[in-house]
Design a protein around this motif. Structure first.
Motif, PDB file in Angstrom:
ATOM      1  N   HIS A   6       0.853  -1.198   0.000  1.00  0.00           N
ATOM      2  CA  HIS A   6       0.000   0.000   0.000  1.00  0.00           C
ATOM      3  C   HIS A   6       0.884   1.243   0.000  1.00  0.00           C
ATOM      4  CE1 HIS A   6      -4.035   1.868   1.514  1.00  0.00           C
ATOM      5  NE2 HIS A   6      -3.328   2.747   0.838  1.00  0.00           N
ATOM      6  N   HIS A   8       1.712   4.949  -2.248  1.00  0.00           N
ATOM      7  CA  HIS A   8       1.134   5.928  -3.169  1.00  0.00           C
ATOM      8  C   HIS A   8       2.188   6.525  -4.098  1.00  0.00           C
ATOM      9  CE1 HIS A   8      -2.982   5.911  -1.608  1.00  0.00           C
ATOM     10  NE2 HIS A   8      -2.403   5.481  -0.502  1.00  0.00           N
ATOM     11  N   HIS A  39      -4.581   6.018  -5.219  1.00  0.00           N
ATOM     12  CA  HIS A  39      -6.036   6.205  -5.168  1.00  0.00           C
ATOM     13  C   HIS A  39      -6.628   6.171  -6.576  1.00  0.00           C
ATOM     14  CE1 HIS A  39      -5.964   7.294  -0.907  1.00  0.00           C
ATOM     15  NE2 HIS A  39      -4.946   8.100  -1.137  1.00  0.00           N
ATOM     16  N   GLU A  80      -5.772   1.429  -4.977  1.00  0.00           N
ATOM     17  CA  GLU A  80      -6.637   1.583  -3.805  1.00  0.00           C
ATOM     18  C   GLU A  80      -7.946   2.186  -4.296  1.00  0.00           C
ATOM     19  OE1 GLU A  80      -5.254   4.262  -0.701  1.00  0.00           O
ATOM     20  OE2 GLU A  80      -6.879   3.632   0.652  1.00  0.00           O
ATOM     21  N   ASP A 224       0.771   2.319   3.908  1.00  0.00           N
ATOM     22  CA  ASP A 224       0.031   3.435   3.301  1.00  0.00           C
ATOM     23  C   ASP A 224       0.961   4.637   3.130  1.00  0.00           C
ATOM     24  OD1 ASP A 224      -2.088   4.853   2.222  1.00  0.00           O
ATOM     25  OD2 ASP A 224      -3.435   4.463   3.895  1.00  0.00           O
ATOM     26  N   HIS A 226       2.858   7.724   1.913  1.00  0.00           N
ATOM     27  CA  HIS A 226       2.641   8.873   1.030  1.00  0.00           C
ATOM     28  C   HIS A 226       3.937   9.669   0.874  1.00  0.00           C
ATOM     29  CE1 HIS A 226      -1.622   7.917   1.723  1.00  0.00           C
ATOM     30  NE2 HIS A 226      -1.950   8.770   0.776  1.00  0.00           N
TER      31      HIS A 226
HETATM   32 FE    FE Z   1      -3.620   4.766   0.710  1.00  0.00          FE
END
Ligand code: FE
Ligand code: ZN
Ligand code: FE
Ligand code: ZN
Length: 264
Positions: A6, A8, A39, A80, A224, A226
C-alpha cells in the motif's frame, strides 16, 4: 520476508517522492516485495486527493518504469479503490484496465460528500454523534466486503483516525464487518498509517484483529506510504502485533491470486 503493498505516488496530489525513491526505501528496509496502490480515478473529477480520470495510463507507465529499473526486485501493480455505492460498475471497469496484482478496497466516504479521514472536513464530526459515524463507517465496510470487487481491504478502522472513538468495548461496531469479510473470504491490512495520525494506533485495533483471526481472515502488513521514508513504517510493531494475535502467515498477491507466506 515482509511485503508492503500500500504505497502511493505523487499522481494522487498529496504524496511526495518519485516511484524510484519508494523502491529504494523498500529495498533498504529489507522488504521482499513492494507494490504501488494509488487512489483510483473516478469517472469524472471527484475530489482533490486522487489521480484524474485521464491519469490512469500515466500511473501504469510510472509503475512499469519502476519495475524495469528495479531488476529482480518484485514490484506489484495495485490500486486503492474507494468503495462507494453506485460506483460498483466503475470499479469493474477499472479492474479491466490493467493486469492488476490486487485491488484494495477502502472506505473513506460514509456518505457522498464526507470522506471521514479528510482533515478539511473535521467540522462534519460536530454535526452528529461519534457512535453514528462509527456505525455508518462499519456498515459501509461490510457492504464493501460483500461487493466482491476487491482482493483485500484497507485500514479496517480508519474511522478512528482523529482519535474520535465511542467509549467502551468496540466489538459491537466491528462484528458485522468482520463477519462480512470472513464470509467473502477476503484479507485485510494491518496498517501502520494509524501510528502516524492522532489515533496513534495501528489499523485495526487489537480487538478487531483478534476477531478477524478467530474468523481465519488473512492479513497483510502495509504502511500506506505517502512519502518514501514511510515505506515499511514501523513494521516491527505490526509484525509483533500479528504474531501476538496468533497469525503465522501473511499474504502476497500476484495477478489477483493470494499467495500465503509463512512468518517465522
Ligand atoms: Fe492509501
Ligand atoms: Zn492518500
Ligand atoms: Fe485509504
Ligand atoms: Zn489509504
Amino acid at each position: 520476508m515482509l511485503f508492503d503493498y500500500h504505497i502511493h505516488t505523487p499522481l494522487c496530489r498529496h504524496a511526495v517522492g518519485t516511484p524510484a525513491e519508494y523502491v529504494r526505501q523498500a529495498r533498504e528496509a529489507g522488504l521482499g516485495e513492494m507494490g504501488f496502490s494509488d487512489h483510483n480515478p473516478m469517472p469524472t473529477a471527484f475530489d482533490d486527493w486522487r489521480m484524474g480520470p485521464e491519469d490512469l495510463p500515466r500511473y501504469l507507465a510510472l509503475v512499469e518504469e519502476a519495475k524495469s529499473s528495479a531488476g529482480e526486485f518484485p514490484i506489484r501493480l495495485g490500486l486503492e479503490c474507494d468503495y462507494l455505492p453506485g460506483y460498483e460498475d466503475h470499479v469493474r471497469f477499472l479492474a479491466k484496465q490493467a493486469d492488476w496484482d490486487y485491488l484494495i478496497g477502502a472506505v473513506h466516504y460514509v456518505e457522498p460528500h464526507w470522506d471521514i479521514d479528510n482533515p478539511a472536513k473535521l467540522a462534519k464530526w460536530e454535526e452528529r454523534p461519534i457512535e453514528e459515524v462509527w456505525r455508518l463507517y462499519f456498515a459501509a465496510y461490510a457492504r464493501m466486503a460483500a461487493s466482491g470487487l476487491f482482493d483485500f481491504l484497507a485500514h479496517p478502522d480508519l474511522v478512528k483516525k482523529f482519535g474520535k472513538k465511542p467509549p467502551g468495548d468496540l466489538a459491537d461496531y466491528y462484528r458485522d464487518a468482520v463477519d462480512a469479510i470472513a464470509d467473502a473470504g477476503l484479507a485485510i491490512e494491518v496498517s501502520t498509517a494509524g501510528l502516524r495520525k492522532e489515533a496513534r494506533e495501528i489499523y485495526p485495533a487489537k480487538r478487531f484483529l483478534e476477531m478477524a483471526h478467530r474468523r481465519h481472515i488473512p492479513v497483510l502488513l502495509s504502511s500506506d506510504a505517502h512519502r518514501p521514508e514511510e515505506v515499511a513504517y514501523r513494521f516491527d510493531l505490526a509484525f509483533d502485533l500479528v504474531r501476538e494475535v496468533g497469525y503465522r502467515r501473511l499474504l502476497g498477491f500476484e495477478r489477483r491470486k493470494p499467495i500465503p507466506v509463512a512468518i517465522g
